[in-house]
Design a protein around this motif. Structure first.
Motif, PDB file in Angstrom:
ATOM      1  N   GLU A 142     -11.560   5.296 -50.637  1.00 34.47           N
ATOM      2  CA  GLU A 142     -10.118   5.554 -50.687  1.00 34.47           C
ATOM      3  C   GLU A 142      -9.525   5.677 -49.283  1.00 34.47           C
ATOM      4  O   GLU A 142      -8.473   5.097 -49.012  1.00 34.47           O
ATOM      5  CB  GLU A 142      -9.867   6.836 -51.487  1.00 34.47           C
ATOM      6  CG  GLU A 142      -8.457   6.888 -52.030  1.00 34.47           C
ATOM      7  CD  GLU A 142      -8.298   7.928 -53.127  1.00 34.47           C
ATOM      8  OE1 GLU A 142      -9.309   8.428 -53.643  1.00 34.47           O
ATOM      9  OE2 GLU A 142      -7.145   8.224 -53.444  1.00 34.47           O
ATOM     10  N   VAL A 143     -10.204   6.398 -48.402  1.00 40.40           N
ATOM     11  CA  VAL A 143      -9.646   6.561 -47.059  1.00 40.40           C
ATOM     12  C   VAL A 143      -9.771   5.296 -46.218  1.00 40.40           C
ATOM     13  O   VAL A 143      -9.112   5.176 -45.189  1.00 40.40           O
ATOM     14  CB  VAL A 143     -10.268   7.756 -46.277  1.00 40.40           C
ATOM     15  CG1 VAL A 143      -9.899   9.068 -46.905  1.00 40.40           C
ATOM     16  CG2 VAL A 143     -11.756   7.625 -46.127  1.00 40.40           C
ATOM     17  N   SER A 144     -10.613   4.355 -46.665  1.00 36.02           N
ATOM     18  CA  SER A 144     -10.654   3.090 -45.916  1.00 36.02           C
ATOM     19  C   SER A 144      -9.698   2.075 -46.563  1.00 36.02           C
ATOM     20  O   SER A 144      -9.889   0.878 -46.452  1.00 36.02           O
ATOM     21  CB  SER A 144     -12.078   2.547 -45.811  1.00 36.02           C
ATOM     22  OG  SER A 144     -12.561   2.218 -47.081  1.00 36.02           O
ATOM     23  N   ALA A 145      -8.668   2.615 -47.209  1.00 39.99           N
ATOM     24  CA  ALA A 145      -7.565   1.799 -47.759  1.00 39.99           C
ATOM     25  C   ALA A 145      -8.019   0.804 -48.816  1.00 39.99           C
ATOM     26  O   ALA A 145      -7.453  -0.262 -48.968  1.00 39.99           O
ATOM     27  CB  ALA A 145      -6.807   1.095 -46.637  1.00 39.99           C
TER      28      ALA A 145
ATOM     29  N   LYS B  58      -8.584  16.639 -45.503  1.00 35.45           N
ATOM     30  CA  LYS B  58      -8.399  15.843 -46.734  1.00 35.45           C
ATOM     31  C   LYS B  58      -6.914  15.753 -47.071  1.00 35.45           C
ATOM     32  O   LYS B  58      -6.463  14.745 -47.622  1.00 35.45           O
ATOM     33  CB  LYS B  58      -9.205  16.452 -47.888  1.00 35.45           C
ATOM     34  CG  LYS B  58     -10.686  16.130 -47.760  1.00 35.45           C
ATOM     35  CD  LYS B  58     -11.511  16.561 -48.931  1.00 35.45           C
ATOM     36  CE  LYS B  58     -12.958  16.097 -48.731  1.00 35.45           C
ATOM     37  NZ  LYS B  58     -13.858  16.581 -49.753  1.00 35.45           N
ATOM     38  N   SER B  61      -5.432  13.120 -44.714  1.00 34.39           N
ATOM     39  CA  SER B  61      -5.748  11.733 -45.095  1.00 34.39           C
ATOM     40  C   SER B  61      -5.205  11.369 -46.475  1.00 34.39           C
ATOM     41  O   SER B  61      -5.416  10.258 -46.937  1.00 34.39           O
ATOM     42  CB  SER B  61      -7.264  11.518 -45.056  1.00 34.39           C
ATOM     43  OG  SER B  61      -7.866  12.362 -46.004  1.00 34.39           O
ATOM     44  N   VAL B  78       2.969  12.485 -45.433  1.00 37.00           N
ATOM     45  CA  VAL B  78       1.871  11.940 -46.251  1.00 37.00           C
ATOM     46  C   VAL B  78       2.108  12.125 -47.750  1.00 37.00           C
ATOM     47  O   VAL B  78       1.905  11.207 -48.543  1.00 37.00           O
ATOM     48  CB  VAL B  78       0.529  12.599 -45.842  1.00 37.00           C
ATOM     49  CG1 VAL B  78      -0.611  12.105 -46.714  1.00 37.00           C
ATOM     50  CG2 VAL B  78       0.229  12.309 -44.395  1.00 37.00           C
ATOM     51  N   LEU B  86       0.657   4.708 -48.507  1.00 41.69           N
ATOM     52  CA  LEU B  86      -0.475   5.562 -48.127  1.00 41.69           C
ATOM     53  C   LEU B  86      -1.662   4.714 -47.674  1.00 41.69           C
ATOM     54  O   LEU B  86      -2.328   5.029 -46.684  1.00 41.69           O
ATOM     55  CB  LEU B  86      -0.868   6.448 -49.321  1.00 41.69           C
ATOM     56  CG  LEU B  86      -1.907   7.533 -49.057  1.00 41.69           C
ATOM     57  CD1 LEU B  86      -1.449   8.480 -47.954  1.00 41.69           C
ATOM     58  CD2 LEU B  86      -2.194   8.331 -50.323  1.00 41.69           C
ATOM     59  N   GLN B  87      -1.888   3.598 -48.373  1.00 46.76           N
ATOM     60  CA  GLN B  87      -2.988   2.705 -47.985  1.00 46.76           C
ATOM     61  C   GLN B  87      -2.744   2.139 -46.591  1.00 46.76           C
ATOM     62  O   GLN B  87      -3.665   2.026 -45.788  1.00 46.76           O
ATOM     63  CB  GLN B  87      -3.119   1.570 -48.995  1.00 46.76           C
ATOM     64  CG  GLN B  87      -3.768   2.026 -50.286  1.00 46.76           C
ATOM     65  CD  GLN B  87      -4.545   0.921 -50.983  1.00 46.76           C
ATOM     66  OE1 GLN B  87      -4.638  -0.183 -50.480  1.00 46.76           O
ATOM     67  NE2 GLN B  87      -5.099   1.236 -52.132  1.00 46.76           N
ATOM     68  N   ARG B  90      -3.450   4.781 -44.128  1.00 41.96           N
ATOM     69  CA  ARG B  90      -4.880   5.073 -44.036  1.00 41.96           C
ATOM     70  C   ARG B  90      -5.631   4.092 -43.140  1.00 41.96           C
ATOM     71  O   ARG B  90      -6.711   4.409 -42.645  1.00 41.96           O
ATOM     72  CB  ARG B  90      -5.505   5.076 -45.430  1.00 41.96           C
ATOM     73  CG  ARG B  90      -5.275   6.392 -46.154  1.00 41.96           C
ATOM     74  CD  ARG B  90      -5.708   6.293 -47.559  1.00 41.96           C
ATOM     75  NE  ARG B  90      -5.693   7.593 -48.220  1.00 41.96           N
ATOM     76  CZ  ARG B  90      -5.672   7.748 -49.525  1.00 41.96           C
ATOM     77  NH1 ARG B  90      -5.682   6.689 -50.309  1.00 41.96           N
ATOM     78  NH2 ARG B  90      -5.658   8.943 -50.052  1.00 41.96           N
ATOM     79  N   ILE B  93      -6.071   5.743 -39.998  1.00 47.49           N
ATOM     80  CA  ILE B  93      -6.805   7.014 -39.973  1.00 47.49           C
ATOM     81  C   ILE B  93      -8.274   6.759 -40.295  1.00 47.49           C
ATOM     82  O   ILE B  93      -8.599   6.175 -41.328  1.00 47.49           O
ATOM     83  CB  ILE B  93      -6.240   8.000 -41.037  1.00 47.49           C
ATOM     84  CG1 ILE B  93      -4.741   8.218 -40.828  1.00 47.49           C
ATOM     85  CG2 ILE B  93      -6.974   9.326 -40.982  1.00 47.49           C
ATOM     86  CD1 ILE B  93      -4.087   9.042 -41.929  1.00 47.49           C
ATOM     87  N   THR B 165     -15.584   3.533 -39.824  1.00 46.55           N
ATOM     88  CA  THR B 165     -14.158   3.840 -39.662  1.00 46.55           C
ATOM     89  C   THR B 165     -13.588   3.133 -38.429  1.00 46.55           C
ATOM     90  O   THR B 165     -12.448   2.699 -38.433  1.00 46.55           O
ATOM     91  CB  THR B 165     -13.918   5.352 -39.544  1.00 46.55           C
ATOM     92  OG1 THR B 165     -14.496   5.786 -38.339  1.00 46.55           O
ATOM     93  CG2 THR B 165     -14.511   6.112 -40.687  1.00 46.55           C
TER      94      THR B 165
END
Lengths: 269, 264
Positions: A142-145, B58, B61, B78, B86-87, B90, B93, B165
């Motif tokens: 999810e955090v990597s889009a 959390k 993000s 956010v 949001l995507q 992200r 981030i 990341t």
């Protein structure tokens, strides 16, 4: 009924509408409903995860093939063997291929395939997604889009819904082969006359019913596995629970659906 | 690696948090958190287990929703963003998870490829491979490219998690306990990697930790989270010269215990 807060500084009290367990049951039901609605929304929105759907079709279909082959074959053979004495008693042993084909195509193939798949596929999906959830792999996605729901859930539910009819047809065929071998061994019936006799009583509606059941069962197995896995919590214990509940729920729902579908479709003559 | 002085630009903060509150049921985890991070700045958030450090990142993000308060990241609130916005945010981030959260059914190459091919669809195979090799070189693990996560050590997993990341070239890095469960030498290597990321990728970072050595070596500022609020924010020396009992206890316990275990 109410519970008091554990925090001494807090004065909040949670009130239940009926009781904790009944409220919780309806909350779970609502969550399942939103999960299914989300599945339909995400299924029809771009981009479609074709590669993952194909991967899952392979995993669900191909890897279940051996298991359903063996069980389908045994079912066909045993059912034929068990039915012969009753039919012979009425001098109707020649009806054996018809009886066996109706039983296998209409009920046994979809039900047995679904139960095998619930055990193998449902538990696998529940454990896999549950493990990904508790080790934060879903959060990482999810955090990597990347939309983890679309990638993990939609692909698995679609794959199990697509593959179940294929598996049911295959199990039916294998079951019929088992039945033929048993009939051939006892009555020396030829391959062609067995299948002509067997398919004389089968109508398009029977095959349609069977495939419709398979689609419903495939969807149920996918949803039960994904829902339990995607909402797993409490570490490894939660993963085990997710896998277990995925199997229990899907098996229970398969029988309920079997009953409902037979009741409804029998009205369409 | 020595900590270089990073020029903190005098501009809009990349992360701005005001009066942030979050509770789980009756348990108040964050109870009015305020802080800002400027571009290029590393801030370490210290605190005992269960004080809401991980919850804080959390929320930043977008994995958790705040109950109230302002959470602004790169100028965007956010909790007001839709899924698509949001995507997009992200992508800027990076989140390094405490347990690395590598996809265990994929090799290292596939782990790194996964976010890249999904978010940079214009890249061809060669560009994707180059990006993977480059980021693996940056974290010092080019030899692990075809290994599975189960074949990696804890420190290697953390580095690959960071690489995954970095491949999206984030502007902000969120590290959740980057040195937990690692031996002292690997901790130093990871601290150096965090500094290298700050310098080479020009990131601003929040480092969640209860390792004071990590906080001291990697951050420009430290913040101590006690009972859902920041008790003190400032340089390491400023914060730990405080007479506050919570801070003194934290400092003494951390360093005394480390010294004892090193002596053993």
């Amino acid at each position: 009924m109410e519970t008091t807060s554990k925090n001494p500084n807090s004065t909040t009290k949670k009130k239940y509408l009926i009781s904790k367990s009944i409220d919780s049951f309806f909350e779970d039901l609502y969550e399942l409903y939103t999960f299914i609605i989300r599945f339909f929304k995400e299924s029809f929105s771009a981009p479609v995860e074709w590669k993952e759907i194909v991967n899952q079709c392979y995993a669900i279909g191909y890897k279940t093939l051996l298991l359903v082959s063996v069980t389908g074959f045994i079912t066909g053979t045993v059912f034929t063997k068990q039915s012969r004495p009753s039919l012979s008693a009425f001098g109707a042993a020649s009806w054996l291929p018809s009886l066996v084909s109706i039983a296998i195509i209409k009920t046994m193939a979809p039900l047995i395939t679904a139960l095998i798949a619930a055990g193998k596929v449902g538990s696998n999906i529940g454990a896999e997604l549950g493990s990904m959830k508790v080790t934060e792999q879903i959060d990482a996605m999810e955090v990597s889009a990347t939309n983890p729901f679309k990638f993990l859930v939609v692909s698995r539910i679609l794959a199990s819904t697509f593959m179940m009819p294929v598996l049911v047809l295959y199990t039916g065929l294998v079951g019929m082969m088992g039945a033929y071998l048993n009939v051939h061994a006892n009555e020396a019936t030829s391959f062609i006359s067995f299948f002509i006799s067997a398919f004389k009583t089968i109508e398009f509606k029977d095959i349609f019913t069977s495939l419709f059941k398979a689609i419903c069962y495939g969807f149920t197995i996918g949803v039960a596995g994904c829902y339990q896995g995607y909402n797993a919590e409490n570490g490894t214990q939660g993963v085990g629970r997710a896998a277990n509940l995925a199997v229990v729920f899907s098996m229970f729902l398969i029988f309920v659906e079997e009953l409902l579908i037979v009741q409804v479709l029998n009205n369409f003559k | 690696m020595d900590k270089e002085i990073i020029q903190i630009e005098n501009q809009e903060p990349v992360i701005c948090i005001k009066d942030l509150k979050k509770s789980f049921g009756s348990l108040n985890v964050l109870n009015g958190v305020d802080f800002e991070i400027k571009k290029g700045e590393n801030i370490a958030v210290l605190g005992r287990s269960g004080t809401g450090k991980s919850v804080l990142i959390k929320i930043i993000s977008g994995l958790l929703k705040p109950d109230s308060g302002l959470v602004k990241v790169l100028g965007q609130e956010v909790d007001k963003l839709n899924e698509k916005e949001l995507q997009t945010l992200r992508l800027k981030i990076g989140f390094s998870f405490q347990n690395s959260a590598l996809y265990d059914s994929m090799s290292v190459r596939e782990n790194l490829k996964f976010p890249l091919v999904r978010n940079r669809r214009e890249l061809n195979d060669k560009e994707v491979n180059d990006a993977i090799e480059s980021v693996l070189n940056d974290v010092g693990l080019p030899q692990t490219i075809n290994q599975m996560p189960s074949e990696l050590s804890g420190g290697q997993k953390k580095r690959i998690g960071i690489a995954r990341t970095l491949i999206l070239k984030p502007e902000i890095m969120l590290y959740d306990e980057p040195t937990s469960g690692l031996d002292p030498i690997t901790c130093i290597e990871l601290n150096n990697l965090i500094l290298k990321v700050q310098q080479e990728y020009k990131t601003s970072s929040i480092i969640i930790t209860h390792d004071l050595t990590c906080a001291k070596n990697t951050s420009d500022k430290v913040a101590v989270l006690v009972q859902g609020k920041f008790l003190k924010v400032g340089s390491f020396e400023e914060v730990f010269s405080s007479d506050d009992e919570n801070i003194r206890t934290f400092y003494n316990y951390n360093f005394t215990e480390n010294t004892k275990s090193n002596e053993k």
